[in-house]
Every structure is written in structure tokens, then in C-alpha cells.
Design an enzyme around this catalytic site. Structure first.
Site, PDB file in Angstrom:
ATOM      1  N   TYR A  65       0.831  -1.212   0.000  1.00 37.37           N
ATOM      2  CA  TYR A  65       0.000   0.000   0.000  1.00 37.37           C
ATOM      3  C   TYR A  65       0.870   1.268   0.000  1.00 37.37           C
ATOM      4  O   TYR A  65       0.630   2.213  -0.761  1.00 37.37           O
ATOM      5  CB  TYR A  65      -0.892  -0.057   1.238  1.00 37.37           C
ATOM      6  N   LYS A  68       1.010   4.209  -2.784  1.00 37.47           N
ATOM      7  CA  LYS A  68       0.659   5.579  -2.424  1.00 37.47           C
ATOM      8  C   LYS A  68       1.820   6.547  -2.657  1.00 37.47           C
ATOM      9  O   LYS A  68       1.603   7.721  -2.992  1.00 37.47           O
ATOM     10  CB  LYS A  68       0.188   5.641  -0.973  1.00 37.47           C
TER      11      LYS A  68
END
Ligand code: NAI
Length: 293
Positions: A166, A170
């Protein structure tokens, strides 16, 4: 009084729940016609493939007097991205605003991150941002510009335990904001990065939150005004910037460099160590410089 988004058409991905839903409701209240995209399914991105969640948000916006249309495409394919734009053009004839918000979570420590979990998280967040932004970008480029908000996270900008997949996605989105904002200048396309903070199904089991009633202040509707600011003309001067937005307030997040050790001649590893105070932020001298602005 005219709304901040009067006459604009806004596309919001992943808006069948959580933050995206709150953006959709507020943007519609502010006069925008909204495309509510969401393919449904659980938090880890397994299953899905239904526009029921998106349609429910649309029905409520329309019942309240707003303009909205649902789209159930998957953001992580270019065909999906193209169809999301098509939904906007077919229903409202324009695309002025895009918020790339759709996301999933498959948290594991790095040692336990499977190839499947890695690929899926990168695909929905990072490739999904590419797949939805590209068709809209091309349309905006040919039609006088527009405004985009791409959703990053402090997990990628600062780091967070158990989120390498993640965080990588991001941080990649942060890179997209920086590059696209430079390329967008000549087309009047404004691109900002967002690191939100809210109580949603994505964050409901964070340490300290699990099993407890959410603090009402932390709900998405209290975050949406900060994002409304970002997509509106009020933020016209701020392309390329990243904002941290939560119910408690809005702040800019920035990449910084120290003055560094820069002797202007070949140097040794030993010398770098000796000049650590110039190289690192955590040296007391540099902390002072930062505080002094
Ligand atoms: P959420 O899980 O409530 O909303 C995400 C939505 O995206 C869901 O409705 C889901 O169905 C949809 N979605 C997932 N995959 C999709 C796909 N392939 N195509 C279309 N839609 C898809 O989560 P939340 O909290 O509202 O998150 C929104 C965004 O904000 C995400 O990008 C998340 O990573 C980011 N974020 C949220 C934070 C928070 O505090 N809630 C913190 C940092 C970032």
C-alpha cells in the site's frame, strides 16, 4: 448563493462508500453533476463487480435535488477508466473534476506479503490512478483543462508498519502528482495530492479504534470540505501540492532536503560520516534551521 462547483462535472472513483461517498454528496450540494464510480465488494478487493453501492449514493443525491449518475467499472483497467469518462460525457457532456479515490487494503508485514497481494494493491491504487486519470487527462487537454486530486497516504509518504504494498502504491501516486502537475501547466490541468484521514471501513480496525464507536468528528463528511477546497477554483494557485486533510484541519506535506555536505570535490565515506550534522535532519543544527523556517 451559487455553489462552489456550479456548472462543473465531477468524477469520483470508489464513491459508493467511505470518503468518496462524502465527496460525492458535498460536490453535488455545491452544484456539480457527479459520476459516482464504485465496483463494490469487500475491503480487500476480492469479489466486487456490482454498481449497487454507487447507485444507492446516486439515488440519495438525486432525491435531495442533485445531479448524479452511477458507474460500476473497475478503475484498475484502462477499459474501465475509459468507460468512467464515457459515463460522464454521455450523462453530462463534460469532465471538469476527477478525484481518484478508489482503494483496497491487504496489510501484511513485508516478509508475509504474497505476490498476489502485492500485485492487487499496486493494481487498484497505482495503476488504477493511471487508468482513470489518463482518459480524463486527454479529454481535459483538448477541452480547456480541469482539476484532479489523486489520493496518496501518509503510509506511503512517511511509512507505516505492515503496509509495504500500500505504501509503495501511495508513494507512487505522490510521484504522479509531481510529474503530472508539471506537464499539466500548459493545458490548464491542475493536479493535487491528498493524504486523507477519516474513520471508514478501511481504518475502523486501526489500533485504538477496533470495537469502539467512531469519534463523530472523524467521519468522512468532516473531511470532504478540505477536498472540496482542493477541486474548486479556490485552490487554483496550488497545483502540484500535497495536502493532509482530516476533520481536524488541512496541512501541506512537503519533500525537504538538508543543506547537505557538498564540498565540491571528490569525498570519502569517512568525510560523509564526519559531516553528518549537515547531511541529516536529525542533527540538532538542522532541526533548529527547520524550526526557524
Ligand atoms: P473505503 O474502503 O470506504 O472506500 C474505497 C472504495 O473504493 C470502496 O467503496 C470500494 O468498493 C472502492 N473500490 C475498491 N476497488 C475498486 C476498483 N477497482 N474500482 C472501483 N472502485 C473500487 O475506504 P476509504 O477510507 O474511504 O478510502 C478512500 C481512499 O482514501 C483510498 O484510496 C484510501 O487508500 C485513501 N486513504 C484513506 C485513509 C483513511 O483514513 N480512511 C487514510 C489514507 C488514505
Amino acid at each position: 448563493m451559487a455553489g462552489l462547483l456550479e456548472g462543473k462535472v465531477a468524477i469520483i472513483t470508489g464513491a459508493g462508500g467511505g470518503l468518496g461517498e462524502a465527496y460525492a454528496r458535498l460536490f453535488a450540494q455545491e452544484g456539480a453533476a457527479v459520476v459516482v464510480n464504485d465496483l463494490g465488494g469487500p475491503r480487500d478487493g476480492s469479489g466486487g463487480g456490482s454498481s449497487v453501492a454507487a447507485q444507492k449514493v446516486v439515488d440519495e443525491i438525486v432525491a435531495a435535488g442533485g445531479r448524479a449518475v452511477a458507474n460500476g467499472d473497475d478503475v484498475s483497467t484502462l477499459a474501465g477508466g475509459e468507460n468512467i469518462l464515457k459515463t460522464a460525457l454521455d450523462a453530462f457532456g463534460r469532465a471538469d473534476i476527477l478525484v481518484c479515490n478508489a482503494g483496497i487494503l491487504r496489510d501484511r508485514t513485508f516478509a508475509n506479503t504474497s505476490e498476489e497481494d502485492w500485485d492487487k494493491v499496486i493494481k487498484v491504487h497505482l495503476k488504477g490512478t493511471y487508468c482513470t486519470a489518463l482518459p480524463v487527462w486527454k479529454w481535459m487537454k483538448d477541452n480547456g483543462g480541469g482539476s484532479m486530486v489523486l489520493t496518496s497516504s501518509t503510509s506511503g509518504l512517511y511509512g507505516n508498519f505492515g503496509q509495504t504494498n500500500y505504501g509503495a502504491a501511495k508513494a507512487g501516486i505522490y510521484g504522479m502528482v509531481r510529474v503530472m502537475s508539471i506537464e499539466g501547466r500548459k493545458y490548464n490541468i491542475r493536479v493535487m495530492g491528498l493524504a486523507p484521514g477519516a474513520y471508514t471501513r478501511m481504518t475502523s480496525d486501526l489500533p485504538g479504534r477496533a470495537g469502539r464507536e467512531p469519534d463523530p468528528l472523524s467521519l468522512p463528511q468532516n473531511v470532504a470540505p478540505g477536498v472540496l477546497f482542493m477541486v474548486s477554483d479556490l485552490a487554483a494557485e496550488h497545483s502540484g501540492k500535497i495536502l493532509g486533510v482530516s476533520a481536524r484541519g488541512v496541512r501541506e506535506i512537503k519533500m525537504l532536503e538538508t543543506e547537505g555536505f557538498a564540498p565540491g570535490r571528490p569525498y570519502t565515506a569517512q568525510e560523509v560520516a564526519e559531516h553528518a550534522a549537515q547531511v541529516f535532519f536529525d542533527a540538532p543544527e538542522n532541526v533548529h534551521k527547520l524550526a526557524a523556517g
